[in-house]
Design a protein around this motif. Structure first.
Motif, PDB file in Angstrom:
ATOM      1  N   PHE A  39       0.827  -1.206   0.000  1.00 34.55           N
ATOM      2  CA  PHE A  39       0.000   0.000   0.000  1.00 34.55           C
ATOM      3  C   PHE A  39       0.860   1.254   0.000  1.00 34.55           C
ATOM      4  N   ASP A  40       0.595   2.139  -0.937  1.00 34.72           N
ATOM      5  CA  ASP A  40       1.083   3.500  -0.824  1.00 34.72           C
ATOM      6  C   ASP A  40       0.342   4.176   0.334  1.00 34.72           C
ATOM      7  N   LEU A  41       0.858   5.290   0.823  1.00 34.29           N
ATOM      8  CA  LEU A  41       0.184   6.014   1.902  1.00 34.29           C
ATOM      9  C   LEU A  41      -0.544   7.256   1.398  1.00 34.29           C
ATOM     10  N   ASN A  42       0.217   8.231   0.907  1.00 30.49           N
ATOM     11  CA  ASN A  42      -0.387   9.510   0.534  1.00 30.49           C
ATOM     12  C   ASN A  42      -1.376   9.372  -0.613  1.00 30.49           C
ATOM     13  N   ASN A  43      -2.579   9.875  -0.397  1.00 35.70           N
ATOM     14  CA  ASN A  43      -3.672   9.823  -1.370  1.00 35.70           C
ATOM     15  C   ASN A  43      -4.080   8.397  -1.735  1.00 35.70           C
ATOM     16  N   THR A  44      -3.712   7.451  -0.891  1.00 32.30           N
ATOM     17  CA  THR A  44      -4.201   6.077  -1.014  1.00 32.30           C
ATOM     18  C   THR A  44      -4.825   5.651   0.312  1.00 32.30           C
ATOM     19  N   LEU A  45      -4.038   5.660   1.367  1.00 32.04           N
ATOM     20  CA  LEU A  45      -4.571   5.374   2.700  1.00 32.04           C
ATOM     21  C   LEU A  45      -4.761   6.651   3.513  1.00 32.04           C
ATOM     22  N   GLN A  46      -4.176   7.742   3.065  1.00 33.08           N
ATOM     23  CA  GLN A  46      -4.263   9.005   3.784  1.00 33.08           C
ATOM     24  C   GLN A  46      -4.762  10.096   2.844  1.00 33.08           C
ATOM     25  N   LEU A  47      -5.654  10.940   3.326  1.00 34.30           N
ATOM     26  CA  LEU A  47      -6.127  12.071   2.536  1.00 34.30           C
ATOM     27  C   LEU A  47      -5.277  13.302   2.854  1.00 34.30           C
ATOM     28  N   PHE A  48      -4.008  13.148   2.681  1.00 33.23           N
ATOM     29  CA  PHE A  48      -3.067  14.257   2.766  1.00 33.23           C
ATOM     30  C   PHE A  48      -1.747  13.754   2.218  1.00 33.23           C
ATOM     31  N   ASP A  49      -0.850  14.684   1.927  1.00 33.79           N
ATOM     32  CA  ASP A  49       0.423  14.311   1.311  1.00 33.79           C
ATOM     33  C   ASP A  49       1.544  15.040   2.024  1.00 33.79           C
ATOM     34  N   THR A  50       2.334  14.277   2.770  1.00 30.69           N
ATOM     35  CA  THR A  50       3.419  14.898   3.528  1.00 30.69           C
ATOM     36  C   THR A  50       4.568  15.345   2.628  1.00 30.69           C
ATOM     37  N   VAL A  51       4.713  14.705   1.456  1.00 29.14           N
ATOM     38  CA  VAL A  51       5.790  15.084   0.547  1.00 29.14           C
ATOM     39  C   VAL A  51       5.551  16.486  -0.001  1.00 29.14           C
ATOM     40  N   THR A  52       4.317  16.749  -0.439  1.00 29.77           N
ATOM     41  CA  THR A  52       3.978  18.057  -1.012  1.00 29.77           C
ATOM     42  C   THR A  52       3.334  18.983   0.013  1.00 29.77           C
ATOM     43  N   ASP A 143      -8.855  23.826   7.227  1.00 27.06           N
ATOM     44  CA  ASP A 143     -10.026  24.556   7.699  1.00 27.06           C
ATOM     45  C   ASP A 143     -10.227  24.431   9.206  1.00 27.06           C
ATOM     46  N   GLY A 144      -9.285  23.766   9.885  1.00 22.65           N
ATOM     47  CA  GLY A 144      -9.394  23.606  11.333  1.00 22.65           C
ATOM     48  C   GLY A 144     -10.222  22.414  11.759  1.00 22.65           C
ATOM     49  N   LYS A 145     -10.860  21.722  10.807  1.00 22.12           N
ATOM     50  CA  LYS A 145     -11.665  20.551  11.134  1.00 22.12           C
ATOM     51  C   LYS A 145     -10.767  19.321  11.259  1.00 22.12           C
ATOM     52  N   GLU A 146     -11.287  18.301  11.951  1.00 23.73           N
ATOM     53  CA  GLU A 146     -10.555  17.053  12.128  1.00 23.73           C
ATOM     54  C   GLU A 146     -11.002  16.036  11.073  1.00 23.73           C
ATOM     55  N   TYR A 147     -10.027  15.289  10.537  1.00 24.69           N
ATOM     56  CA  TYR A 147     -10.309  14.270   9.528  1.00 24.69           C
ATOM     57  C   TYR A 147      -9.607  12.963   9.903  1.00 24.69           C
ATOM     58  N   HIS A 148     -10.154  11.845   9.414  1.00 25.36           N
ATOM     59  CA  HIS A 148      -9.515  10.544   9.639  1.00 25.36           C
ATOM     60  C   HIS A 148      -8.078  10.596   9.141  1.00 25.36           C
ATOM     61  N   ARG A 149      -7.140  10.112   9.946  1.00 24.67           N
ATOM     62  CA  ARG A 149      -5.743  10.085   9.531  1.00 24.67           C
ATOM     63  C   ARG A 149      -5.513   8.963   8.515  1.00 24.67           C
ATOM     64  N   ILE A 150      -6.171   7.836   8.703  1.00 25.44           N
ATOM     65  CA  ILE A 150      -6.121   6.730   7.742  1.00 25.44           C
ATOM     66  C   ILE A 150      -7.551   6.382   7.348  1.00 25.44           C
ATOM     67  N   LEU A 151      -7.772   6.174   6.064  1.00 32.45           N
ATOM     68  CA  LEU A 151      -9.116   5.887   5.564  1.00 32.45           C
ATOM     69  C   LEU A 151      -9.708   4.657   6.249  1.00 32.45           C
ATOM     70  N   ALA A 182       2.131   6.502  10.488  1.00 30.86           N
ATOM     71  CA  ALA A 182       1.140   5.558   9.963  1.00 30.86           C
ATOM     72  C   ALA A 182       1.165   4.249  10.736  1.00 30.86           C
ATOM     73  N   LEU A 183       2.352   3.765  11.067  1.00 25.40           N
ATOM     74  CA  LEU A 183       2.468   2.531  11.847  1.00 25.40           C
ATOM     75  C   LEU A 183       1.900   2.728  13.250  1.00 25.40           C
ATOM     76  N   LYS A 184       2.134   3.887  13.832  1.00 22.95           N
ATOM     77  CA  LYS A 184       1.601   4.170  15.164  1.00 22.95           C
ATOM     78  C   LYS A 184       0.085   4.250  15.140  1.00 22.95           C
ATOM     79  N   THR A 185      -0.467   4.889  14.116  1.00 22.01           N
ATOM     80  CA  THR A 185      -1.925   4.949  13.970  1.00 22.01           C
ATOM     81  C   THR A 185      -2.514   3.550  13.859  1.00 22.01           C
ATOM     82  N   THR A 186      -1.849   2.693  13.099  1.00 21.42           N
ATOM     83  CA  THR A 186      -2.311   1.309  12.953  1.00 21.42           C
ATOM     84  C   THR A 186      -2.209   0.568  14.273  1.00 21.42           C
TER      85      THR A 186
END
Length: 357
Positions: A39-52, A143-151, A182-186
């Protein structure tokens, strides 16, 4: 294999509660092949991209530019060819908005992108974290709202495979520096601290918390994890056997600089091996940057020939939905069964694919 009820279609999935879907059945796969799902992480399991450094809003907006299609008309103006986002062009001549104008972080706030504003808003809302704040389980958006870290769809897949007593491993493969989080979230989720997946604490799944690395050059691919060091220089099948032997969840940072030095083509992408002669195991790679055009794809897929150590480079198109899955982020957000369906489809297609070799 049938991981989902035969009569559970897209419409029924849409009616499911945003908190939990109906329980996955426990019918076992007749073949019982071991699964290794990369599994890729960014934009696959996570709705954010730490690289960009894109937050949830920017990541979703930029993703939409890659799945919306049109063309420059005779008047020199942009004209939409479809108002339905899709991974592939809806017709000949259609090009993605991204290929024409680049990834706009405020795409749906522009005149062109405003037609997709409702899709953007609806999917972003589905990702909102409504439980108490948790730095490991949620992420704060622009926007200050909270979102799931992993889908949630990722944890549904784990729940399904565990419920069916499948032998499997999950391998995180990312260019970013977000593996530890990501491993810690899991880990937190599997310990029962995720409000929506507390039942997972009752199921044992090995989890390696130390991230590893994969580094490539013209002559070798080397994997390191703690004191382990595995190279394909003396044994071309060493990394394939290593991945095939894994149990539980582990993560590796792939070699971004190598991909960049190879013009961001599949030739320098994340190395991935399959061996059709080994019928008891299947490797699957799910990544949002998989492309049918190998000059723009992120996976270097290699197949062992006739069970030996010699490999051939496999075009992405040959393995599409067989061993390679381009993430449809919109579906992954909307349908918590999405990754289950991806695996189910790949297993069916892989059986057909190997039967023809």
């Amino acid at each position: 294999m049938e991981l989902l009820p035969a009569d559970q279609d897209t419409e029924s999935a849409e009616a499911v509660s945003s908190q939990r879907i109906s329980k996955i059945p426990t019918a076992l796969n007749r073949k019982q092949s071991k699964l290794i799902v990369h599994f890729d992480l960014n934009n696959t399991l996570q709705l954010f991209d730490t690289v960009t450094r894109q937050g949830p809003r920017s990541a979703l907006s930029s993703f939409l530019t890659t799945v919306t299609w049109g063309q420059i008309n005779q008047e020199g103006k942009w004209e939409w060819m479809s108002l339905e986002p899709s991974l592939n062009p809806p017709c000949d001549g259609a090009v993605s908005y991204y290929s024409q104008f680049g990834k706009l972080l405020d795409f749906t706030d522009t005149a062109d992108g405003s037609l997709f504003k409702k899709i953007f808003t609806d999917h972003l809302q589905q990702m909102e974290w409504t439980d108490p704040h948790n730095d490991l389980l949620s992420v704060t958006g622009e926007d200050g709202k909270e979102y799931h870290r992993i889908l949630p769809a990722f944890f549904e897949l784990i729940d399904c495979l565990l419920s069916q007593n499948r032998e499997f491993a999950i391998v995180f493969r990312t260019f970013g520096a977000d593996l530890s989080r990501a491993l810690k979230t899991t880990e937190v989720t599997l310990s029962g601290q995720h409000p929506q997946y507390q039942h997972l604490q009752m199921k044992h799944l090995p989890l390696t918390m130390v991230p590893g690395k994969i580094r490539c050059n013209k002559k070798d691919v080397v994997l390191t994890l703690g004191s382990e060091r595995i190279s394909i220089k003396s044994d071309p099948k060493a990394l394939y056997h290593y991945f095939s032997s894994l149990e539980g969840i582990v993560g590796f940072q792939d070699h971004f600089d190598w991909w960049a030095r190879n013009s961001f083509s599949s030739h320098g992408g994340k190395p991935f091996w399959i061996d059709p002669s080994e019928t008891g195991i299947q490797h699957i790679f799910i990544d949002d940057n998989i492309r049918l055009n190998d000059a723009e794809s992120i996976i270097c897929a290699q197949m062992f020939v006739d069970g030996g150590s010699e490999t051939r480079i496999v075009p992405t198109a040959e393995l599409e939905d067989v061993c390679l899955v381009r993430t449809d982020l919109l579906k992954a957000i909307h349908d918590r069964n999405y990754f289950i369906k991806c695996v189910e489809q790949c297993e069916e297609n892989y059986n057909n694919y190997t039967a023809l070799l």
